[in-house]
Design a protein around this motif. Structure first.
Motif, PDB file in Angstrom:
ATOM      1  N   GLU A   1       0.828  -1.209   0.000  1.00 24.84           N
ATOM      2  CA  GLU A   1       0.000   0.000   0.000  1.00 24.84           C
ATOM      3  C   GLU A   1       0.863   1.260   0.000  1.00 24.84           C
ATOM      4  N   LEU A   2       1.965   1.213   0.733  1.00 27.09           N
ATOM      5  CA  LEU A   2       2.818   2.400   0.884  1.00 27.09           C
ATOM      6  C   LEU A   2       3.740   2.595  -0.316  1.00 27.09           C
ATOM      7  N   TRP A   3       3.947   1.541  -1.094  1.00 26.27           N
ATOM      8  CA  TRP A   3       4.817   1.632  -2.271  1.00 26.27           C
ATOM      9  C   TRP A   3       4.160   0.846  -3.407  1.00 26.27           C
ATOM     10  N   PRO A   4       3.043   1.336  -3.915  1.00 25.29           N
ATOM     11  CA  PRO A   4       2.266   0.557  -4.895  1.00 25.29           C
ATOM     12  C   PRO A   4       3.028   0.234  -6.173  1.00 25.29           C
ATOM     13  N   GLU A   5       3.925   1.116  -6.601  1.00 27.52           N
ATOM     14  CA  GLU A   5       4.701   0.845  -7.816  1.00 27.52           C
ATOM     15  C   GLU A   5       5.577  -0.386  -7.658  1.00 27.52           C
TER      16      GLU A   5
ATOM     17  N   ALA B   1       4.722  -3.034  -5.983  1.00 26.06           N
ATOM     18  CA  ALA B   1       3.911  -4.232  -5.746  1.00 26.06           C
ATOM     19  C   ALA B   1       3.460  -4.917  -7.022  1.00 26.06           C
ATOM     20  N   GLU B   2       3.883  -4.415  -8.175  1.00 27.23           N
ATOM     21  CA  GLU B   2       3.531  -5.078  -9.426  1.00 27.23           C
ATOM     22  C   GLU B   2       4.116  -6.495  -9.434  1.00 27.23           C
ATOM     23  N   GLY B   3       3.277  -7.464  -9.661  1.00 25.74           N
ATOM     24  CA  GLY B   3       3.747  -8.842  -9.680  1.00 25.74           C
ATOM     25  C   GLY B   3       3.825  -9.490  -8.318  1.00 25.74           C
ATOM     26  N   ALA B   4       3.434  -8.762  -7.252  1.00 26.80           N
ATOM     27  CA  ALA B   4       3.481  -9.331  -5.903  1.00 26.80           C
ATOM     28  C   ALA B   4       2.315 -10.286  -5.690  1.00 26.80           C
ATOM     29  N   GLY B   5       2.579 -11.388  -4.998  1.00 30.33           N
ATOM     30  CA  GLY B   5       1.535 -12.347  -4.667  1.00 30.33           C
ATOM     31  C   GLY B   5       0.763 -11.921  -3.428  1.00 30.33           C
ATOM     32  N   PRO B   6      -0.255 -12.682  -3.051  1.00 33.78           N
ATOM     33  CA  PRO B   6      -1.107 -12.282  -1.917  1.00 33.78           C
ATOM     34  C   PRO B   6      -0.367 -12.192  -0.586  1.00 33.78           C
TER      35      PRO B   6
ATOM     36  N   PRO C   1      21.570   0.742  -8.727  1.00 32.59           N
ATOM     37  CA  PRO C   1      21.191   2.154  -8.876  1.00 32.59           C
ATOM     38  C   PRO C   1      19.686   2.391  -8.907  1.00 32.59           C
ATOM     39  N   ASP C   2      18.895   1.330  -8.982  1.00 32.65           N
ATOM     40  CA  ASP C   2      17.449   1.476  -9.119  1.00 32.65           C
ATOM     41  C   ASP C   2      16.754   0.880  -7.891  1.00 32.65           C
ATOM     42  N   GLY C   3      16.365   1.751  -6.948  1.00 29.31           N
ATOM     43  CA  GLY C   3      15.715   1.269  -5.739  1.00 29.31           C
ATOM     44  C   GLY C   3      14.364   0.648  -5.996  1.00 29.31           C
ATOM     45  N   LEU C   4      13.642   1.151  -6.986  1.00 28.65           N
ATOM     46  CA  LEU C   4      12.344   0.579  -7.300  1.00 28.65           C
ATOM     47  C   LEU C   4      12.482  -0.868  -7.764  1.00 28.65           C
ATOM     48  N   ALA C   5      13.503  -1.154  -8.575  1.00 32.73           N
ATOM     49  CA  ALA C   5      13.731  -2.524  -9.027  1.00 32.73           C
ATOM     50  C   ALA C   5      14.024  -3.442  -7.846  1.00 32.73           C
TER      51      ALA C   5
ATOM     52  N   ALA D   1      13.350   1.800   5.685  1.00 30.59           N
ATOM     53  CA  ALA D   1      14.020   3.098   5.534  1.00 30.59           C
ATOM     54  C   ALA D   1      13.506   3.830   4.304  1.00 30.59           C
ATOM     55  N   GLU D   2      13.276   3.086   3.225  1.00 22.91           N
ATOM     56  CA  GLU D   2      12.770   3.696   1.996  1.00 22.91           C
ATOM     57  C   GLU D   2      11.319   4.155   2.149  1.00 22.91           C
ATOM     58  N   VAL D   3      10.507   3.400   2.885  1.00 18.19           N
ATOM     59  CA  VAL D   3       9.125   3.823   3.140  1.00 18.19           C
ATOM     60  C   VAL D   3       9.111   5.134   3.919  1.00 18.19           C
ATOM     61  N   VAL D   4       9.986   5.252   4.907  1.00 18.21           N
ATOM     62  CA  VAL D   4      10.083   6.515   5.655  1.00 18.21           C
ATOM     63  C   VAL D   4      10.430   7.657   4.710  1.00 18.21           C
TER      64      VAL D   4
END
Length: 456
Positions: free
Chosen positions: A80-84, A86-91, A126-130, A159-162
């Motif tokens: 929820e806090l980092w929806p980008e 969560a693509e491909g995340a399971g339940p 270099p890509d935290g989202l990845a 730490a990244e969520v903060v």
């Protein structure tokens, strides 16, 4: 300071040395005052030192501040806090809550955590989202909240969520709200490839600074009458949130809180190779112990429980009269052996570093040329430690070195005094080799052990 307590501190220091935990500092605080300190030269400088996973508790405290400010809640999920991410995340991955990540209870198995870390090399990515996507794409083997597995990537995610929800990284948030009021300022904190604090490790602190933060925890988040840490976080971080049965050692099987370990006495901030801040409510005391010990640091805790804690608990009821703390400096053994004043040595390490050692009076001068062409000079003592400050392209390194020659082999010990680690060079007539006494968690040789300047 009572005679009994002084004797207990001395017995603890002697036993740590005898048990080869290679202690560097032992600091005892009771009723908010430093009552005793033992430092082992050459780690007796005033330089902040790497405390490894003790850093996790500081990240946890930053999460507590962010929650108290309304940025997010403990029941919120990482997805929820980092929806980008969560693509491909399971339940199961989508159900990992902030409180689960704080308790190392995201549901991933130990094998999954290890595989993720090895696959991503994520601190240099270099890509935290990845990285975040890979974490959430790994569907946990267990239900989140039900299973403990130590996972550095969970702490990095926190730490990244903060940072994402507050616009402020954990270093900045803690420095302004907690560390500066404690008189610590902005300590160095190693960064990932994106320039963000690692969260799970990399913080550098002096023993006295770590003791101040631990005293703040002991005193329920209140410092000199001012609340610095939220009461809800204080209550929750120091109780067992998940079982750690089966971890293999008595003080690792007592349960895990929010980035702290439960202990047979109180609870603790815990870093690799014996970096400890022990919070002892029954004794109204804090003990900081830093060491260079093997993977299992149980002997450090056994020694403190046996010799020091009983005396501290016996004195918990009465606040002692104000007196000067009992401070003493001990000595890490220097290298035994002779000094050959007639011989200049040159050699090349397997990694391509070119070394030249020149005797000068009662010492040596070690010229170290890196494959990049960068060159540094290290002072090496005979029968003593000599200190050197190096400034590299990556950061700063504080060293102390001593050497001696026996049976045709010159041994040089180089203590990196801003870390727990010691590098050993062995130099014979036909071979130059190096090894760490205890291998650092940061891969690479001597120059990978740099520390960022304060404020970076």
């Amino acid at each position: 300071m009572s005679t009994l307590l002084r004797q207990a501190v001395d017995r603890t220091a002697e036993e740590l040395t005898r048990r080869s935990t290679h202690p560097h500092a032992l600091l005892v605080v009771q009723h908010g005052r430093i009552i005793a300190e033992r430092r082992w030269a050459p780690w007796d400088t005033d330089e902040p030192m790497l405390v490894y996973s003790v850093s996790k508790t500081f990240t946890s405290a930053a999460v507590g501040l962010a929650v108290a400010d309304g940025a997010f809640g403990y029941q919120d999920t990482l997805a929820e806090l980092w929806p980008e991410a969560a693509e491909g995340a399971g339940p199961r991955a989508r159900s990992i809550r902030v409180r689960d990540a704080l308790a190392m209870a995201g549901g991933h198995s130990a094998e999954q955590a290890t595989a993720l870390a090895e696959e991503l090399a994520w601190t240099r990515h270099p890509d935290g989202l990845a990285t975040a996507r890979a974490f959430l794409a790994a569907e946990p083997e267990h239900r989140p909240g039900s299973f403990f597995a130590y996972n550095n990537l969970s702490t990095w995610m926190l730490a990244e969520v903060v940072r994402r929800t507050t616009g402020t990284d954990v270093w900045t948030l803690l420095t302004s709200r907690v560390l500066e009021p404690l008189g610590i300022g902005g300590p160095p904190w190693d960064r990932d490839a994106q320039g963000h604090p690692l969260g799970f490790s990399g913080l550098h602190l002096r023993p006295s600074e770590l003791a101040r933060f631990a005293t703040l925890l002991l005193d329920d988040g209140v410092w000199q009458g001012e609340r610095l840490l939220p009461s809800q976080w204080i209550r929750e971080h120091r109780r067992s949130q998940v079982s750690t049965a089966g971890e293999g050692f008595p003080d690792w099987e007592r349960g895990y809180g929010w980035q702290v370990w439960m202990s047979r006495h109180g609870y603790r901030l815990d870093g690799a190779f014996g970096q400890f801040a022990l919070i002892l409510p029954q004794a109204r005391a804090v003990v900081v112990s830093t060491n260079e010990t093997a993977d299992c640091a149980q002997p450090v805790l056994d020694t403190i429980w046996a010799h020091l804690v009983p005396v501290l608990e016996a004195g918990a009821a009465a606040v002692p009269e104000v007196s000067e703390p009992d401070l003493r400096t001990l000595q890490v053994p220097v290298v035994a052996g002779r000094l050959d004043r007639s011989r200049i040595r040159t050699g090349t390490l397997q990694e391509g570093d070119r070394l030249t050692l020149t005797p000068t009076g009662d010492r040596w001068q070690l010229e170290w040329r890196r494959p990049s062409g960068e060159q540094h000079t290290i002072a090496v003592g005979h029968g003593r430690w000599l200190h050197s400050h190096l400034v590299t392209a990556e950061g700063e390194i504080e060293l102390a070195a001593s050497a001696g020659e026996r049976d045709g082999v010159l041994e040089i010990r180089i203590a990196v005094t801003t870390t727990p680690h010691t590098l050993v060079l062995n130099w014979s007539a036909d071979r130059l080799s190096q090894h760490w006494f205890i291998e650092p968690l940061t891969p690479g040789g001597l120059f990978s052990q740099f520390r960022l300047s304060a404020g970076r």
